[in-house]
Scaffold this motif. Structure first.
Motif, mmCIF file in Angstrom:
data_model
loop_
_atom_site.group_PDB
_atom_site.id
_atom_site.type_symbol
_atom_site.label_atom_id
_atom_site.label_comp_id
_atom_site.label_asym_id
_atom_site.label_seq_id
_atom_site.Cartn_x
_atom_site.Cartn_y
_atom_site.Cartn_z
ATOM 1 N N LEU A 43 0.850 -1.182 0.000
ATOM 2 C CA LEU A 43 0.000 0.000 0.000
ATOM 3 C C LEU A 43 0.895 1.245 0.000
ATOM 4 N N LEU A 44 0.816 2.041 -1.065
ATOM 5 C CA LEU A 44 1.665 3.214 -1.246
ATOM 6 C C LEU A 44 0.893 4.479 -0.892
ATOM 7 N N ALA A 45 1.474 5.322 -0.025
ATOM 8 C CA ALA A 45 0.812 6.546 0.432
ATOM 9 C C ALA A 45 1.628 7.765 -0.007
ATOM 10 N N LEU A 46 0.988 8.690 -0.728
ATOM 11 C CA LEU A 46 1.647 9.867 -1.269
ATOM 12 C C LEU A 46 1.195 11.127 -0.538
ATOM 13 N N ASP A 47 2.128 12.011 -0.245
ATOM 14 C CA ASP A 47 1.887 13.236 0.511
ATOM 15 C C ASP A 47 1.333 14.328 -0.413
ATOM 16 N N VAL A 48 0.122 14.810 -0.101
ATOM 17 C CA VAL A 48 -0.440 15.942 -0.843
ATOM 18 C C VAL A 48 -0.775 17.087 0.116
ATOM 19 N N SER A 49 -0.037 17.197 1.215
ATOM 20 C CA SER A 49 -0.259 18.284 2.169
ATOM 21 C C SER A 49 0.180 19.613 1.556
ATOM 22 N N SER A 50 -0.111 20.706 2.259
ATOM 23 C CA SER A 50 0.129 22.043 1.707
ATOM 24 C C SER A 50 1.605 22.351 1.487
ATOM 25 N N SER A 51 2.503 21.573 2.089
ATOM 26 C CA SER A 51 3.940 21.803 1.888
ATOM 27 C C SER A 51 4.413 21.312 0.521
ATOM 28 N N VAL A 52 3.573 20.556 -0.179
ATOM 29 C CA VAL A 52 3.924 19.998 -1.487
ATOM 30 C C VAL A 52 3.273 20.862 -2.569
ATOM 31 N N ASP A 53 4.094 21.646 -3.296
ATOM 32 C CA ASP A 53 3.520 22.490 -4.340
ATOM 33 C C ASP A 53 3.225 21.661 -5.595
ATOM 34 N N GLU A 54 2.680 22.302 -6.612
ATOM 35 C CA GLU A 54 2.239 21.565 -7.793
ATOM 36 C C GLU A 54 3.393 20.915 -8.543
ATOM 37 N N ALA A 55 4.517 21.612 -8.629
ATOM 38 C CA ALA A 55 5.676 21.029 -9.312
ATOM 39 C C ALA A 55 6.192 19.815 -8.545
ATOM 40 N N GLU A 56 6.220 19.913 -7.209
ATOM 41 C CA GLU A 56 6.678 18.789 -6.388
ATOM 42 C C GLU A 56 5.701 17.616 -6.458
ATOM 43 N N PHE A 57 4.406 17.945 -6.485
ATOM 44 C CA PHE A 57 3.407 16.885 -6.618
ATOM 45 C C PHE A 57 3.599 16.120 -7.927
ATOM 46 N N ALA A 58 3.849 16.844 -9.013
ATOM 47 C CA ALA A 58 4.072 16.193 -10.304
ATOM 48 C C ALA A 58 5.305 15.306 -10.257
ATOM 49 N N LEU A 59 6.380 15.786 -9.634
ATOM 50 C CA LEU A 59 7.590 14.979 -9.512
ATOM 51 C C LEU A 59 7.336 13.724 -8.677
ATOM 52 N N ASP A 156 3.772 1.823 2.669
ATOM 53 C CA ASP A 156 4.926 2.596 2.228
ATOM 54 C C ASP A 156 4.507 4.066 2.195
ATOM 55 N N VAL A 157 4.976 4.868 3.170
ATOM 56 C CA VAL A 157 4.517 6.250 3.313
ATOM 57 C C VAL A 157 5.596 7.223 2.857
ATOM 58 N N ALA A 158 5.265 8.079 1.893
ATOM 59 C CA ALA A 158 6.171 9.129 1.434
ATOM 60 C C ALA A 158 5.696 10.467 1.975
ATOM 61 N N GLY A 159 6.646 11.335 2.334
ATOM 62 C CA GLY A 159 6.290 12.659 2.815
ATOM 63 C C GLY A 159 7.505 13.525 3.040
ATOM 64 N N ASP A 160 7.263 14.853 3.202
ATOM 65 C CA ASP A 160 8.378 15.782 3.356
ATOM 66 C C ASP A 160 8.368 16.554 4.669
ATOM 67 N N GLY A 161 7.476 16.149 5.614
ATOM 68 C CA GLY A 161 7.423 16.892 6.870
ATOM 69 C C GLY A 161 6.937 16.041 8.024
ATOM 70 N N ILE A 162 6.976 16.625 9.228
ATOM 71 C CA ILE A 162 6.547 15.913 10.420
ATOM 72 C C ILE A 162 5.066 16.195 10.696
ATOM 73 N N THR A 163 4.473 15.393 11.558
ATOM 74 C CA THR A 163 3.072 15.569 11.944
ATOM 75 C C THR A 163 2.885 16.947 12.574
ATOM 76 N N ASN A 164 1.943 17.727 12.037
ATOM 77 C CA ASN A 164 1.645 19.030 12.634
ATOM 78 C C ASN A 164 0.143 19.228 12.851
ATOM 79 N N ASN A 184 7.057 1.276 6.258
ATOM 80 C CA ASN A 184 8.304 1.901 5.833
ATOM 81 C C ASN A 184 8.055 3.346 5.442
ATOM 82 N N GLY A 185 9.118 4.133 5.394
ATOM 83 C CA GLY A 185 8.980 5.540 5.046
ATOM 84 C C GLY A 185 9.915 5.956 3.921
ATOM 85 N N LEU A 186 9.457 6.938 3.145
ATOM 86 C CA LEU A 186 10.316 7.615 2.180
ATOM 87 C C LEU A 186 10.302 9.082 2.553
ATOM 88 N N ALA A 187 11.372 9.527 3.208
ATOM 89 C CA ALA A 187 11.470 10.903 3.680
ATOM 90 C C ALA A 187 12.089 11.772 2.593
#
Length: 247
Positions: A43-59, A156-164, A184-187
């Motif tokens: 199960l793959l989880a992708l980060d779409v929180s506000s810290s991820v801009d549109e260009a980063e989301f596409a990448l 499998d959780v991907a993200g760029d920030g900590i829980t806020n 597992n995590g992809l930081a």
């Protein structure tokens, strides 16, 4: 003393109710029928929180699609020893987790291509909510209860920030059905200096669990290839002379 985002154990029923309220459609379908010969539910989880801009989301999303199409990953998915079940969801705020690809059995290249096509056509679910990692994990645990009956189960959780926002991962692990599930995590480096520590000490769960890192979203594809290969092949670093795919 209970720290920020860490409610006491007696709040377990409340935690479960909050996340399950956002996942009622998942529960309504009931558990998936047993799948003979399934070696991994991934199960793959992708980060779409506000810290991820549109260009980063596409990448991020294009990076996942490219990783699934990589010959090493295609070979691992279609290798001997049983099939792989795959699902993908996006996560951000407390009730902003959305299934992008529901559970599908990967039996041949056409199944992989179908997932890649879905990633390319599904719009981003949210873009303005905070990082509620505990809620995202609760959603993932609920979705995992509907997975095919497989020998291993990995989130499998991907993200760029900590829980806020909301509760942290540990209360999620205490109050949702994570028995037999590895996390597992992809930081993704660059947005938050504490992301690796958070993923190592709060997110990672289970024997053999690990955290991969990406040098920004530009490095997401290469990091996802390395991560998927380890997860699908069930390899521990240093346990074999066979190299991981190059980054």
């Amino acid at each position: 003393m209970v720290g920020p985002g860490r409610p006491p154990a007696r709040a377990g029923a409340w935690l479960a109710g909050c996340v399950l309220a956002g996942a009622v459609a998942l529960c309504a379908a009931g558990p998936a029928a047993a799948q003979a010969g399934c070696r991994l539910a991934l199960l793959l989880a992708l980060d779409v929180s506000s810290s991820v801009d549109e260009a980063e989301f596409a990448l991020q999303r294009d990076g996942l699609a490219a990783a699934l199409a990589d010959p090493d990953i295609t070979g691992a998915l279609l290798g001997q020893g049983g099939t792989v079940a795959l699902a993908v969801y996006e996560w951000s705020g407390r009730r902003q987790s959305v299934v992008v690809q529901d559970w599908t059995m990967i039996r041949d290249r056409s199944d992989i291509d179908a997932v890649i096509a879905r990633l390319a056509t599904e719009p981003r679910s949210y873009d303005r909510f905070p990082t509620a990692l505990g809620y995202a994990l609760g959603f993932g645990a609920t979705l995992m209860t509907r997975a095919p009956d497989c020998a291993r189960r990995v989130i499998d959780v991907a993200g760029d920030g900590i829980t806020n926002d909301g509760f942290w991962p540990r209360p999620a692990y205490a109050n949702f059905p994570f028995e037999g599930v590895t996390v597992n995590g992809l930081a993704v480096l660059g947005a938050d200096p504490d992301v690796v520590d958070h993923y190592e000490n709060e997110l990672r769960r289970g024997p053999g669990s690990f955290v991969e890192t990406a040098e920004g979203y530009e490095g997401f594809r290469a990091a996802m290839v390395r991560k998927l290969f380890r997860e699908i092949e069930n390899r521990m670093v240093g346990a074999s002379d066979a190299p991981l795919p190059p980054g």
